[in-house]
Structures are given as C-alpha cells and as structure tokens.
Design an enzyme around this catalytic site. Sequence first.
Site, PDB file in Angstrom:
ATOM      1  N   MET A 100       0.842  -1.193   0.000  1.00 49.91           N
ATOM      2  CA  MET A 100       0.000   0.000   0.000  1.00 49.91           C
ATOM      3  C   MET A 100       0.878   1.243   0.000  1.00 49.91           C
ATOM      4  O   MET A 100       1.576   1.525   0.969  1.00 49.91           O
ATOM      5  CB  MET A 100      -0.948  -0.007   1.194  1.00 49.91           C
ATOM      6  N   CYS A 116      13.162  -1.791  -9.033  1.00 47.37           N
ATOM      7  CA  CYS A 116      12.642  -1.674  -7.667  1.00 47.37           C
ATOM      8  C   CYS A 116      11.624  -2.770  -7.376  1.00 47.37           C
ATOM      9  O   CYS A 116      11.658  -3.406  -6.321  1.00 47.37           O
ATOM     10  CB  CYS A 116      12.005  -0.302  -7.459  1.00 47.37           C
ATOM     11  N   CYS A 173      10.586   8.373  -7.372  1.00 48.84           N
ATOM     12  CA  CYS A 173      10.017   8.877  -6.134  1.00 48.84           C
ATOM     13  C   CYS A 173      11.080   9.391  -5.175  1.00 48.84           C
ATOM     14  O   CYS A 173      10.784  10.140  -4.253  1.00 48.84           O
ATOM     15  CB  CYS A 173       9.198   7.771  -5.458  1.00 48.84           C
TER      16      CYS A 173
END
Length: 298
Positions: free
Chosen positions: A21, A105, A203
Amino acid sequence: MRTVGSKGGFMQAGASVALGMSGGVDSAVSAALLLRAGCRVLGVTCRFHDDEASVQAEADAAAVCALLGIPHVVCESAASFERCVVQPFVDAYAQGLTPSPCVSCNACCKMPSLLEAASEHGCDNVATGHYARIASLTRNGRFVVKTALDARKDQSYMLSLLSQEQLSRLVLPLGAMTKTDVRLIAADLGLHVAEKPESQDNCFVEGDYRDFLRERGVRDEPGDIVDRTGAVLGRHGGLANYTVGQRKGIGIAAEEPYYVVEKRAGTGQLVVGFAEDTLIRAVRVRAMNWQAFESLDE
C-alpha cells in the site's frame, strides 16, 4: 495459456494476502477488492526513504486500512532501496545509460520486502495495485506477466523482471479494471484518496534529477555533439539530458530531424544521426529475465 483471474483466481477461499500500500487510490481499491473476494488482507507500506511525501503516503495508507478494518504495518526498506535502486540509478547515468528504476525496484526491493512481510505475518500471497495480469503456461506451468485489459494504464513492463517464485505468489486485483472504475469504487467507499493524483517515477528525486546526480558525485559536463563520422555539429549541456532515440530538444537543426544514436560517456560526446542511422541489425542485452517460453523437450 491459462489466465489467472484478476481478483486472485488461483487463491484458496479465505487466503491471506500482504498487500503493498503506497497510500494511493490503486492499492486502496485493491484492498477493498481482495476483501470482497473473501481474503484476509494485511496492508504493508514499504518505507523506502524518509521525506514529507513518504510520511504522507504512510498516513494515507494507514487511514485507508483503518476505514476498511484491516491491519497495517510499515516495512523498513530504506537500506535495500538505496542498494538496489538509488545507487544503480546513479551508476547508470555515470556510464551514459538511461535507467528505469521502477522496474528494478519491483523485482529487487518492493517484492522482496512484501514477501518478507508476508512470511513474518503468515500470509499466503502478496498483492500490488499494478495494472497488469498474471497467467501460467498450460504446458509447463511457468508464470508470465500479461498486459492489463486497459491498454492506457498497462504496467506489465514494470513487472518484467519478477522471478517465477515472486509471480507464483503475486495477486493483481486491478488487471481487468480501468482507472475510472477504480476511482468510482474508491468514491463509493468514501476513501479520501479517491481523487489523489497519480504518483510519479523517481520517487526518490525531489526536483530536477540532474541536481540529484550532481549531489551524488556524477559529473555531467558539456561536450560536443557529433555525427557518425565524428564531425562536430554543436555543443550539449550534459549527457544526462539525453537518451538514445530522442528526437526533440537536441539543440541543433538540419534539413532532416536529428536523433540521438549514442552517448559516449568516456569522451563526453553526444552522437546524432538521421532516421536511417537509428536502424539496427542487432542489439546487445544482458540480465535477461525469461518468463514465457516452452522447454525444448516439449
């Protein structure tokens, strides 16, 4: 080929799932769909770095889990993220390459973290909010990644490096859904992330990625723009500004459009050519991850 259902058709009823999440609408709706399918869901947020955006993402994920009535845990993954994603990203640019950090990733950091959390909390499967599907070949049972039914949101490429063991335990609830459907479900459930903007690549980079590279010691000096014969056509501001195949923004003009055909990190030269110069007869690859193939003895 036998397609695995987008809501986890290969799972047993009542299976437990560790769901990654990120604090966005996709993983939130994935949790709701898994609950509807009768699964026991554990929300797992991987902490890759400590910044304001990450803190907010953890808070959003925790709030969604509280509303849905499922437990939520935070998995500390910063060291793995630095080793498997950030440093290879920096090294690639230093070598004149253009990396795709999200792909590595998922295979080397996110999935291992989710599987570790699943093992720690006794979960059978793991899940993510990617728009893709999983299938298994009928002849040899190998798992493969298939494109999402919504081609505009397809993220199958992001899962291209996953291993067979990872794919065998992965559930993708959104593979047969559109983004519009997902947002409508989130709104119906009263989730505060229903209209949360899309997350972006890189990110871990705040601002210009070139500033980030300089902070990490990558010297990206100006150099010559040359053609395939070595003739100097102009100057560039740093190889990190370009990628092979690029057409626009090169900074020089001719009767035909120029394309970037090579980046020479050793000399700092940016090699350009016309459309015919982009055609190739072979490609050199490495670190291939084979998913869909039939064994030679079948």
